[in-house]
Design a protein around this motif. Structure first.
Motif, PDB file in Angstrom:
ATOM      1  N   HIS A   1       0.833  -1.212   0.000  1.00 58.04           N
ATOM      2  CA  HIS A   1       0.000   0.000   0.000  1.00 58.04           C
ATOM      3  C   HIS A   1       0.861   1.252   0.000  1.00 58.04           C
ATOM      4  CE1 HIS A   1      -3.309  -2.726   0.713  1.00 58.04           C
ATOM      5  NE2 HIS A   1      -4.121  -1.722   0.427  1.00 58.04           N
ATOM      6  N   VAL A   2       0.743   1.993  -1.068  1.00 57.55           N
ATOM      7  CA  VAL A   2       1.498   3.230  -1.220  1.00 57.55           C
ATOM      8  C   VAL A   2       0.501   4.382  -1.182  1.00 57.55           C
ATOM      9  CG1 VAL A   2       2.985   4.564  -2.760  1.00 57.55           C
ATOM     10  CG2 VAL A   2       3.234   2.075  -2.637  1.00 57.55           C
ATOM     11  N   THR A   3       0.808   5.394  -0.402  1.00 57.02           N
ATOM     12  CA  THR A   3      -0.094   6.544  -0.327  1.00 57.02           C
ATOM     13  C   THR A   3       0.631   7.805  -0.777  1.00 57.02           C
ATOM     14  OG1 THR A   3      -1.390   5.569   1.434  1.00 57.02           O
ATOM     15  CG2 THR A   3      -1.496   7.951   1.214  1.00 57.02           C
ATOM     16  N   ILE A   4      -0.040   8.527  -1.632  1.00 59.40           N
ATOM     17  CA  ILE A   4       0.505   9.801  -2.098  1.00 59.40           C
ATOM     18  C   ILE A   4      -0.063  10.901  -1.226  1.00 59.40           C
ATOM     19  CG2 ILE A   4       0.626  11.403  -4.028  1.00 59.40           C
ATOM     20  CD1 ILE A   4       0.284   9.048  -5.905  1.00 59.40           C
ATOM     21  N   MET A   5       0.800  11.738  -0.686  1.00 60.91           N
ATOM     22  CA  MET A   5       0.297  12.833   0.150  1.00 60.91           C
ATOM     23  C   MET A   5       1.022  14.128  -0.182  1.00 60.91           C
ATOM     24  SD  MET A   5       1.984  11.722   3.754  1.00 60.91           S
ATOM     25  CE  MET A   5       3.718  11.964   4.120  1.00 60.91           C
ATOM     26  N   GLY A   6       0.478  15.195   0.323  1.00 62.42           N
ATOM     27  CA  GLY A   6       1.111  16.490   0.066  1.00 62.42           C
ATOM     28  C   GLY A   6       0.071  17.585   0.007  1.00 62.42           C
ATOM     29  N   PRO A   7       0.517  18.822  -0.079  1.00 63.74           N
ATOM     30  CA  PRO A   7      -0.416  19.943  -0.104  1.00 63.74           C
ATOM     31  C   PRO A   7      -1.233  19.959  -1.399  1.00 63.74           C
ATOM     32  CG  PRO A   7       1.866  20.708  -0.280  1.00 63.74           C
ATOM     33  CD  PRO A   7       1.924  19.244  -0.078  1.00 63.74           C
ATOM     34  N   PRO A   8      -2.340  20.689  -1.412  1.00 60.85           N
ATOM     35  CA  PRO A   8      -3.163  20.772  -2.612  1.00 60.85           C
ATOM     36  C   PRO A   8      -2.353  21.348  -3.765  1.00 60.85           C
ATOM     37  CG  PRO A   8      -4.240  21.842  -0.752  1.00 60.85           C
ATOM     38  CD  PRO A   8      -2.864  21.525  -0.322  1.00 60.85           C
ATOM     39  N   ASN A   9      -2.677  20.869  -4.963  1.00 64.85           N
ATOM     40  CA  ASN A   9      -2.079  21.432  -6.174  1.00 64.85           C
ATOM     41  C   ASN A   9      -0.611  21.085  -6.400  1.00 64.85           C
ATOM     42  OD1 ASN A   9      -3.816  22.673  -7.923  1.00 64.85           O
ATOM     43  ND2 ASN A   9      -4.108  24.385  -6.509  1.00 64.85           N
ATOM     44  N   ALA A  10      -0.072  20.215  -5.573  1.00 62.16           N
ATOM     45  CA  ALA A  10       1.330  19.830  -5.764  1.00 62.16           C
ATOM     46  C   ALA A  10       1.470  18.919  -6.973  1.00 62.16           C
ATOM     47  CB  ALA A  10       1.845  19.127  -4.508  1.00 62.16           C
ATOM     48  N   GLY A  11       0.347  18.277  -7.356  1.00 64.94           N
ATOM     49  CA  GLY A  11       0.382  17.381  -8.505  1.00 64.94           C
ATOM     50  C   GLY A  11       0.222  15.919  -8.111  1.00 64.94           C
TER      51      GLY A  11
ATOM     52  N   GLY B   1      -2.709   4.956  -3.708  1.00 60.32           N
ATOM     53  CA  GLY B   1      -3.870   5.799  -3.445  1.00 60.32           C
ATOM     54  C   GLY B   1      -3.496   7.269  -3.404  1.00 60.32           C
ATOM     55  N   ASP B   2      -4.379   8.056  -3.945  1.00 65.60           N
ATOM     56  CA  ASP B   2      -4.226   9.510  -3.961  1.00 65.60           C
ATOM     57  C   ASP B   2      -5.086  10.039  -2.813  1.00 65.60           C
ATOM     58  OD1 ASP B   2      -3.848  12.120  -4.674  1.00 65.60           O
ATOM     59  OD2 ASP B   2      -5.269  12.069  -6.338  1.00 65.60           O
ATOM     60  N   THR B   3      -4.565  10.946  -2.055  1.00 69.23           N
ATOM     61  CA  THR B   3      -5.336  11.459  -0.920  1.00 69.23           C
ATOM     62  C   THR B   3      -5.653  12.928  -1.111  1.00 69.23           C
ATOM     63  OG1 THR B   3      -3.313  12.009   0.258  1.00 69.23           O
ATOM     64  CG2 THR B   3      -4.293   9.867   0.722  1.00 69.23           C
ATOM     65  N   ALA B   4      -6.617  13.369  -0.345  1.00 61.76           N
ATOM     66  CA  ALA B   4      -6.976  14.785  -0.393  1.00 61.76           C
ATOM     67  C   ALA B   4      -5.778  15.607   0.046  1.00 61.76           C
ATOM     68  CB  ALA B   4      -8.155  15.048   0.540  1.00 61.76           C
ATOM     69  N   GLY B   5      -5.657  16.776  -0.530  1.00 62.48           N
ATOM     70  CA  GLY B   5      -4.555  17.654  -0.149  1.00 62.48           C
ATOM     71  C   GLY B   5      -4.642  18.004   1.326  1.00 62.48           C
ATOM     72  N   LEU B   6      -3.483  18.066   1.946  1.00 64.53           N
ATOM     73  CA  LEU B   6      -3.475  18.310   3.374  1.00 64.53           C
ATOM     74  C   LEU B   6      -3.298  19.803   3.633  1.00 64.53           C
ATOM     75  CD1 LEU B   6      -0.985  15.445   4.138  1.00 64.53           C
ATOM     76  CD2 LEU B   6      -3.439  15.366   4.536  1.00 64.53           C
TER      77      LEU B   6
END
Ligand code: GDP
Ligand code: ZN
Length: 479
Positions: A224-234, A275-280
């Motif tokens: 399980h890989v999760t992508i995280m980061g601020p909104p609009n980072a891509g 998985g892509d997550t909502a921007g933090l």
């Protein structure tokens, strides 16, 4: 009274289509039970020889009553298990014709779900871990899942657990000998000390077995890989890029109740659920807050995290205010704490800084320090989701990391693949520790017996009262 619990009434001869439903070149119908050999004769011409064991024998397949030729195909006879396989043409009418003909025979009936598996288990052809292995093999989507499942289906775990069980039983016998004869017969001095040492060693081996970072289970379920980061980072762009580049997207996993998009990728043979997550970021919007909460849950349970930041935002250019705002998300303890050595850093939108001004753009010192503090020497890549620049380097590095973490191909150890095994091994260790701490030899023997039973539950070698539990398990796994 026990037999009423079993779906497998061995007096019956059962049959079923073993190959998949639907048209195909070949279909396989399997027949198992005391009258299986009779089925061979009744579906063959009168003068046909009985097939040699395990040899594919071509023949016409006749209706046992009307004597009409239903098909011609291959017949295979497996004595001992008393199983017959008819390999026939995989057309619906052919299959139905033969299944109907089988139903018309006395004491033949269609198999219930899991019944063939159950019989293999009852005949000691398969233990529970092997059955689980075969089920995993059927479900395997990638090379690494296939390898792991195959090892288990071929008895790698069975052998390990059976060895443990035997050792425990031997030691239990020694303890019981002390209980029964210890005083009078004056049996060998130091027997109990020897048993204690044996058990101590076994506890060590079992502890190593469960301290495996869940490698086997993770490989089985997908990494399980999760992508995280601020909104609009891509983040979404990054996931889309990977999804398009990997030809082997097997299935999008429906987002259950989460609004997290999961994509199943096969990267170098490893199963990756990404998985892509909502921007933090801080938000007042109720729906966004909920999305962020789910993102946090997901981040906490990920095997690998990929944190995406936008390069132009962290470079000293006009977007610095925007970044300062979004970077606040990393003040959240939960996010901060979730950045660990398994968090990869992606600096995205490299295409936007690929100009002659690049050299003049430097990181805002305070931010640079923040990033250093958060990511230390974690692997980092500069990429562009638009031009694809840096992506190949990322994929190569990513695959190396996964290999480091999960490659069990060359290790001799059998890995735990199910939480069921883990739980039972832990329980077993618990009883063995009780054994070591017990002052009274009779109570100690009792703990040893519990421990034996725990290991037995993994393979299915247990007392009758556990049978129902095993039946349920087999029904769930059946193939
Ligand atoms: P998310 O909010 O983190 O999921 O970000 P998105 O993937 O939705 O992207 C936000 C914006 O950045 C969109 O307009 C994208 O087209 C753009 N974008 C994403 N990656 C890149 C990139 O590598 N280069 C450029 N120039 N724009 C990008
Ligand atoms: Zn997005």
């Amino acid at each position: 009274k026990i037999s009423t619990l079993l779906p497998s009434q061995t007096s019956n001869t059962i049959f079923a289509l073993s190959s998949a439903q639907g048209k195909a070149g070949v279909a396989i119908i399997r027949v198992s039970g005391p009258k299986a050999s009779e089925a061979v004769n009744r579906f063959s011409l009168k003068n046909a020889k009985f097939p040699k064991p395990r040899v594919a024998t071509p023949r016409s397949i006749l209706h046992p009553i009307t004597r009409e030729v239903l098909d011609y195909g291959l017949v295979l006879w497996f004595p001992g298990e008393d199983v017959v396989e008819f390999h026939i043409h995989g057309g619906n009418a052919v299959i139905r014709g033969i299944l109907d003909a089988l139903s018309s025979l006395k004491e033949f009936r269609h198999a219930e779900r899991g019944e063939f598996t159950r019989r293999a288990f009852d005949n000691d052809k398969l233990d529970l871990t092997e059955i689980e292995g075969i089920a995993d093999l059927i479900n395997a989507e990638t090379e690494m899942q296939r390898r792991q499942a195959l090892r288990q289906a071929q008895g790698r775990l069975r052998n390990l657990y059976e060895t443990w069980r035997q050792q425990l039983i031997e030691n239990m016998a020694l303890v019981e000998a002390v209980i029964d004869f210890g005083e009078e017969e004056n049996i060998e001095d130091g027997v109990l000390d020897r048993v204690r040492r044996n058990i101590h060693n076994l506890v060590k081996i079992m502890s190593d077995h469960i301290n495996d970072n869940r490698r086997g289970e993770i490989l089985r379920d997908g990494i399980h890989v999760t992508i995280m980061g601020p909104p609009n980072a891509g983040k979404s762009s990054f996931l889309n890029y990977l999804a398009q580049r990997q030809a082997a997207i097997v299935s999008p996993i429906p987002g259950t109740t989460r609004d997290i998009v999961d994509v199943f990728l096969n990267i170098g043979g490893y199963p990756i659920v990404i998985g892509d997550t909502a921007g933090l970021r801080k938000s007042d919007d109720v729906i966004e807050i909920e999305g962020i909460k789910r993102a946090k849950d997901r981040i906490m349970t990920a095997d690998i995290k990929i944190c995406i930041l936008s390069l132009p935002e962290i470079l000293n250019n006009n977007e610095k205010e925007n970044f300062n705002m979004s970077f606040k998300a990393f003040d959240e303890p939960i996010i901060k704490n979730s950045i660990d050595k398994d968090t990869l850093l992606i600096l995205n939108k490299k295409d936007l800084v690929n100009n002659e001004n690049h050299h003049e753009m430097i990181m805002i010192p305070q931010l640079e320090q923040n990033i250093r503090e958060l990511f230390g020497t974690n692997p980092a890549w500069e990429v562009s989701c638009v031009t694809g620049e840096g992506m190949q380097e990322f994929l190569t590095g990513f695959l190396d990391l996964i290999k480091d973490k999960f490659d069990s191909t060359f290790t001799q150890t059998a890995l735990i693949t199910q939480s069921r095994h883990r739980q039972l091994v832990s329980e077993c260790i618990h009883y063995l520790e009780n054994f070591s701490n017990a002052d009274d030899v009779v109570l100690a023997a009792e703990e040893l017996r519990y421990a034996v039973n725990c290991v037995g539950k993994i393979t299915g070698r247990v007392d009758v009262e556990e049978i129902l539990e095993i039946t349920n398990l087999i029904n769930r796994l059946s193939f």
